[in-house]
Enzyme design. Structure first.
Site, PDB file in Angstrom:
ATOM      1  CG  LEU A  36       7.777  19.329  35.658  1.00 52.76           C
ATOM      2  CD1 LEU A  36       8.635  18.260  34.973  1.00 52.76           C
ATOM      3  CD2 LEU A  36       7.384  20.417  34.656  1.00 52.76           C
ATOM      4  CG  LEU A  37       7.414  25.097  39.328  1.00 55.23           C
ATOM      5  CD1 LEU A  37       7.104  25.580  40.747  1.00 55.23           C
ATOM      6  CD2 LEU A  37       8.886  25.357  39.018  1.00 55.23           C
ATOM      7  CG  ASN A  38       7.760  24.082  32.914  1.00 50.05           C
ATOM      8  OD1 ASN A  38       6.722  23.562  33.285  1.00 50.05           O
ATOM      9  ND2 ASN A  38       7.913  24.553  31.693  1.00 50.05           N
ATOM     10  CG  ASP A  39       9.076  28.260  31.387  1.00 51.00           C
ATOM     11  OD1 ASP A  39       9.858  27.346  31.653  1.00 51.00           O
ATOM     12  OD2 ASP A  39       8.812  28.633  30.230  1.00 51.00           O
ATOM     13  CD  GLN A  91       3.815  26.884  31.290  1.00 49.96           C
ATOM     14  OE1 GLN A  91       3.863  25.909  30.551  1.00 49.96           O
ATOM     15  NE2 GLN A  91       2.806  27.734  31.270  1.00 49.96           N
ATOM     16  NE  ARG A 101       8.746  27.036  23.304  1.00 52.24           N
ATOM     17  CZ  ARG A 101       9.170  26.257  22.305  1.00 52.24           C
ATOM     18  NH1 ARG A 101       8.392  26.007  21.280  1.00 52.24           N
ATOM     19  NH2 ARG A 101      10.387  25.729  22.329  1.00 52.24           N
ATOM     20  CG  ASP A 102       8.185  31.050  25.965  1.00 50.52           C
ATOM     21  OD1 ASP A 102       7.215  30.312  26.211  1.00 50.52           O
ATOM     22  OD2 ASP A 102       9.338  30.630  25.783  1.00 50.52           O
ATOM     23  CD  GLU A 113      12.163  27.075  25.287  1.00 52.00           C
ATOM     24  OE1 GLU A 113      12.862  26.712  26.227  1.00 52.00           O
ATOM     25  OE2 GLU A 113      11.116  26.483  24.920  1.00 52.00           O
TER      26      GLU A 113
END
Lengths: 476, 476
Positions: B44-47, B63, B166-167, B220
């Site tokens: 899985l890929l996210n941000d 991510q 976060r972030d 986020e």
């Protein structure tokens, strides 16, 4: 790092994913890494396997040990391309996890049959006493690139050969399947090529041994193709007597232009001499295939039993570019695949300038004509301390490549040379890809393929000379 | 497969390399796989993270959970490009193997400082009772892309915020480093953006909370850039009241064009309304950065808490293409990065033909102008049973994308629409990459980014209409 036998043959499911991810990143980020050739995703690459056209694409697999720069437990990795130049890595294809390939899914070939691709390869099996059995195995790949191994071995080595029995090439002729296989005779310990036949791919019979002169102690990677209609046999005769043909590398990659071959009787008729395929430092295990009457060749740009500077970075080797084959005067002509020209960026022309001085990113094609009656010396990948040198003697007709950096395969010499016509221009097409140079001489009459490990970025003639050149940066 | 907490947070060194190789091959061979966008090597890929220009190249990280299509233990994977279009995967960059990122190297940003790149990210740590601490962490990347983590956390969540902290985006302004961070207020449980400052990157002080109106329960991926000189704030306010701004997706990705921002006092002046960044089904966690006065944006083409059809193939999601940002009438204009045009192969022009019927490989750009005063419906990725539909109402001024296949995120509706000027032509530039569609409307005035999972290959208008079109196959 010293590798124990246990480490080299550790099953892939006992290596950690963290280690593999680290090795993949390390290989990818190496300053020596190839950018427009097939290279290992991690670890060591060697022989090309299963080079073919199937399902609208070209495919080639390579022998892979993903966990370091050693010849450990081998698998097949898969690459595909629409044009023989832009290759995409499709990942692991054959995992050595079966009973018959427990110690390596070794080299082999591929043939399209109906809507599937049949892969034939050598399963390397060792028992508890480390005694080897060489099984010839089969697998089917479908159009979604999913591979299913055939349950049982197709056949194994019989009493007439030693454990050195591998690298099947599968062919279809006159309604039968044939496999030609590299082997070592159990009695004479000589290298030989065996022929097997089958009607159905499951029941195989030995036809016999090709009637070639003695060729070293083991023949690896035998490969039969038809070039301009003529049968040509490629192979790697380990231990070949240098009196038979001169070669400098630890093991040679040779070819024979045949008059005739009959696989049904395992007989060849030969009037041409054995010839060296490539005059560079690093070519081995070449594999060619026919697409109709066209013939394409790809090679491992590396050699067995040689350590390379990237070993310390935990990866090693690459494949050569693909070459289109033709014959002229009974000798091979090797040309870059047509689509190589699509990689050229804006060209820059040089002519008789003092030095052709150029800073590069070591990713380029340089086409060069050196006028006759000169001694010219071109330095590539040059910095203040080292360079790779190409010397052109257009008086006597000789091209020499000199690789002089560091302690790297020095035992086999620092020079490779090819003799050409005296008193003539020399025309070369040079491809550089970071740590690989491929020199096509006089339209493919000779090729020199070599790894090198200089990180300098200059191109320069040592002294003024008469030449014309075109330089293209290459971007894949 | 049901994933237990233990499986999702299993350290990478406890996964096997065989499993990873299998997952990498499975993702690569998927018929839905992206060919000219950044996609997961496996899992899985996210941000997108750390989007920047450094050492002569553009870099973006993403991510990654490499072991399946779930939000497990996250790492950073690295991609680099010379032109924002041809991206190369450089492998694992940040492994979650430290004390402070033991449960995930979560999202963050990058800033070039002298000859290194400073990465700032959130370390997700959970104790034995599964209590989370959110550490803000640092790491340095050198010009060889080697990354060294800073030993100690830069800072962690204080009492004023919950574990949702976060972030970080790191910025340098007026001699100081600032980090803006998404958070949830401990008292009110409202989403907020916090500002921290530092002179030396090691000692950090809280400046305060940006004076924005209440925005859901968690913000986020806050991200400040300057577009045509004007400060623009991107963020993802989870739980945002739909009365504030309409949106259809599970969580929105919004932007605010600011009149002013002063990080030294954590104050903004706002006269523009909150606006939706993208009108498609799948955009989240967008990250932009300034290269001089230019501004580039990239997004996760996916959403949290949504299952996708490729979950069954053990991989999920991709990044959007990179967009160049401008402002017009206080609204964003998003255009493809300039080099996208370099991917176009030979164009084919269509005009007012009955159907524009075309078979494709689902890897193309289609530029289309629909004349005013019509209802036109274009089907893409069409086969005999399904298609993706784009409806153009040039009477009332509305474009609607309809995704109707199977049971896939249906809870959030089958249509996405954008309102445009009535009685006007609609001009779109549509990019299709197998399972991703990106529609740029009227020169980037609106964009619709969506995943779709039809494997049909046809393009066709449902009924005759007046249009002009150019179709380009795309090859990376």
């Amino acid at each position: 790092m010293e590798w124990s036998k246990a480490q080299r043959y550790l099953p892939y499911d006992q290596w950690s994913a963290a280690e593999l991810l680290k090795l993949q990143a390390q290989a990818t980020n190496s300053p020596y890494q190839l950018q427009y050739h097939i290279r290992p995703q991690s670890g060591l690459l060697n022989d090309p396997n299963g080079f073919c056209y199937f399902n609208g694409k070209y495919h080639v697999f390579y022998q892979s040990f993903p966990f370091g720069a050693v010849h450990g437990l081998k698998s097949w990795m898969h690459e595909a391309s629409s044009d023989l130049v832009h290759w995409e890595n499709l990942g692991l294809a054959i995992l050595p996890d079966g009973k018959y390939d427990s110690h390596g899914a070794y080299s082999g070939s591929a043939i399209a049959i109906d809507d599937k691709l049949f892969l034939m390869y050598t399963g390397n099996h060792r028992d508890q006493n480390w005694q080897r059995t060489a099984y010839q195995l089969g697998a089917w790949m479908d159009k979604q690139n999913q591979i299913t191994k055939v349950d049982q071995p197709l056949f194994k080595n019989d009493q007439a050969v030693t454990e050195h029995f591998r690298d099947p090439q599968i062919l279809h002729q006159n309604g039968r399947y044939y496999a030609i296989i590299g082997a070592q005779d159990a009695q004479t310990k000589a290298g030989e090529i065996l022929v097997y036949e089958s009607l159905d791919l499951s029941s195989w019979q030995k036809v016999g041994r090709l009637n070639l002169d003695p060729l070293g102690y083991m023949i690896e990677c035998p490969n039969l193709v038809y070039v301009d209609g003529r049968p040509v046999l490629f192979f790697c005769p380990q231990g070949l007597d240098k009196k038979q043909v001169h070669y400098d590398n630890i093991y040679p990659n040779m070819y024979l232009v045949l008059d005739e071959i009959d696989l049904a009787t395992a007989t060849v008729k030969v009037s041409q001499p054995l010839r060296q395929l490539d005059f560079g430092f690093d070519v081995y295990a070449s594999q060619a295939f026919n697409q109709g009457t066209d013939c394409y060749l790809i090679s491992w740009a590396g050699l067995p039993d040689i350590t390379y500077p990237t070993d310390s970075e935990n990866w090693a080797n690459c494949l050569s570019q693909v070459k289109e084959l033709h014959l002229k005067d009974n000798q091979l002509i090797q040309k870059p695949a047509k689509a190589m020209k699509s990689l050229r960026q804006n060209g820059e022309v040089f002519k008789d300038q003092t030095s052709l001085f150029k800073q590069t990113d070591n990713q380029y094609e340089l086409s060069l004509t050196i006028d006759k009656n000169q001694l010219a010396s071109l330095e590539l990948a040059k910095d203040s301390t080292s360079s790779l040198k190409v010397k052109f003697d257009t008086i006597n007709g000789k091209l020499t490549l000199t690789r002089d950096q560091g302690a790297f395969a020095q035992k086999y010499g620092l020079n490779r040379a090819v003799n050409l016509e005296a008193n003539s221009d020399i025309k070369v097409d040079i491809f550089v890809d970071h740590s690989l140079i491929e020199i096509f001489v006089n339209g493919g009459q000779a090729v020199l393929t070599s790894r090198f490990f200089n990180l300098g970025t200059g191109i320069e003639f040592l002294a003024p000379c008469k030449y014309q050149a075109t330089y293209w940066p290459i971007v894949k």
